[in-house]
Design an enzyme around this catalytic site. Structure first.
Site, PDB file in Angstrom:
ATOM      1  N   CYS A  32      -5.902 -11.553  -0.495  1.00 32.20           N
ATOM      2  CA  CYS A  32      -4.847 -12.514  -0.843  1.00 32.20           C
ATOM      3  C   CYS A  32      -5.455 -13.855  -1.270  1.00 32.20           C
ATOM      4  O   CYS A  32      -6.001 -14.588  -0.440  1.00 32.20           O
ATOM      5  CB  CYS A  32      -3.934 -12.679   0.374  1.00 32.20           C
ATOM      6  SG  CYS A  32      -2.745 -14.032   0.251  1.00 32.20           S
ATOM      7  N   CYS A  35      -4.069 -16.925   0.458  1.00 27.49           N
ATOM      8  CA  CYS A  35      -4.546 -16.953   1.853  1.00 27.49           C
ATOM      9  C   CYS A  35      -5.932 -17.584   1.914  1.00 27.49           C
ATOM     10  O   CYS A  35      -6.212 -18.398   2.806  1.00 27.49           O
ATOM     11  CB  CYS A  35      -4.615 -15.541   2.439  1.00 27.49           C
ATOM     12  SG  CYS A  35      -3.026 -14.695   2.510  1.00 27.49           S
TER      13      CYS A  35
END
Length: 109
Positions: A32, A35
């Site tokens: 991600c 993230c």
């Protein structure tokens, strides 16, 4: 130096539910991009709020049951727990001032 907790299904109750201080949780995954962008901010917050809150990370690929139990459907998701209950949830990449505001809100209670 602040420690970022590695939260698992096995230690969630002890580290989050039974914590004596509020706990900020970062639900994330290696793949991600947002993230990974949020990670340095989480580390800064762990340093800046050391002693006031605890900070933990939950890798949803390693802990899919926790993500499912806590209804995390999008990452990054940042949850703040106080007295064993989730009191704040921020979904998606957020900037540091927004996260600081959420932490301050919880600390004032």
């Amino acid at each position: 130096m602040a420690t970022i907790l590695h939260i698992t299904q096995e230690n969630f109750e002890e580290e989050v539910v039974n914590a004596s201080k509020p706990v900020l949780l970062d639900y994330w995954a290696d793949w991600c991009g947002p993230c990974r962008m949020l990670s340095p901010t989480i580390e800064e917050l762990a340093q800046e709020y050391c002693g006031k809150i605890r900070v933990g990370k939950i890798n949803i690929d390693e802990q899919p049951t926790l993500a499912l139990l806590h209804r995390v459907v999008s990452i990054p998701t940042v949850s703040i727990y106080s007295e064993g209950k989730e009191v704040k949830r921020l979904i998606g990449l957020r900037d540091k001032p927004e996260l600081v505001e959420a932490i301050q809100e919880v600390l004032k209670k």
